[in-house]
Design an enzyme around this catalytic site. Sequence first.
Site, short mmCIF file in Angstrom:
data_model
loop_
_atom_site.label_atom_id
_atom_site.label_comp_id
_atom_site.label_asym_id
_atom_site.label_seq_id
_atom_site.Cartn_x
_atom_site.Cartn_y
_atom_site.Cartn_z
N CYS A 1 0.81 -1.22 0.00
CA CYS A 1 0.00 0.00 0.00
C CYS A 1 0.84 1.27 0.00
O CYS A 1 0.32 2.35 -0.28
CB CYS A 1 -0.93 0.00 1.21
N HIS B 1 -3.70 7.16 3.76
CA HIS B 1 -4.09 5.92 3.08
C HIS B 1 -5.51 5.56 3.52
O HIS B 1 -5.81 5.53 4.72
CB HIS B 1 -3.11 4.81 3.47
N ASN C 1 -10.34 0.15 0.40
CA ASN C 1 -8.88 0.16 0.44
C ASN C 1 -8.36 -0.32 -0.91
O ASN C 1 -8.50 -1.49 -1.26
CB ASN C 1 -8.39 -0.76 1.56
#
Length: 333
Positions: free
Chosen positions: A97, A242, A272
């Site tokens: 990520c 994030h 996500n």
Amino acid sequence: DHIADFLNKPAKAVKKLMKNVGIESRNWTEEEYATSDLAVEAVNRALRMANIRPEEVKAIWCGTMTEDYPGVPIAPSVKERVGTPRMGVYFDISTACVGFLSSLYIAYNDIVSPYGQGGPQVVVGSDTLSKFLSPNKRETFMVFGDAAGAVVIDTISDKNSLSAKIAFQFGADGSHVEDLYIPAGGSRIPTSEETIRNNQHCIWMNGKMVKKYAQNDMRECIMRAAAKADVTFGDIMWLFPHQANLEIIDGLAKDIGFPRERVYKNIKHKGNTSSASIPLALRDAYHEGKLLPDELIISCSFGAGSEFGAAVLPTVGVPRRTTAERIRDLIPH
């Protein structure tokens, strides 16, 4: 309720979990689409927005953890379909990520280095995590989505000298490897009939542990990056975290004392999206009229490994939106 039925779980329990993480919907690709397909579309859109021709591009950095084929970088495929020069830098950056921020860090350093390629360069985050999910793992099945986002960076006129405030901070903690990972398919546990039967080719996550260290690690990176840049949160227009979990985002903002009204969130309908999370948020904020030229923003991320990082970034060069564009963005799609 259809998700609860699919997972064979009580609807009340599923709704509670979705509310806690802040996700109502997320996008998955059709089966025939791969990670590079999304990346190509994102890169082409970014180049058009920046008014840059493919033949001008010196490098493409692809942050991803879901290559089209195991062990094969997607950057060459992206380069081929976008139509950039054969001679250039085309690399994948595999930091889960954190892939977009990691790629951005490398691109910035390459552009300013006398040994680098110069600009313009493209940084893209692209992942198709839906292909690595199982309904047997509800903590990941309901959270992850597919997406890609890209930015073009170059050396341009900076009348307010905001580029002097660029700062990055990264870190890693290998003790958390098995808290967020795909157990099989790598050199540690090669693919076998047993790994397939045991559902070891999908994402496994220890949600409670990830939540605990993710928030702490991002907080430390943000504070260190801000100190490097010699800025306070009063100098920063937006925080782009994030988009992994609403509780983590809100908890992080509270921990560092960042105004909640300047914390950007699009997790509600995106989920996500791994390395695409931050560029996707930047894109949405731009079209909402929130991301403006000649300001400072700060972004942070965490992911498998564990990897974590933050960056203070100038928005110098962000195109000003025309009246027609602003009106178009007000029309419901």
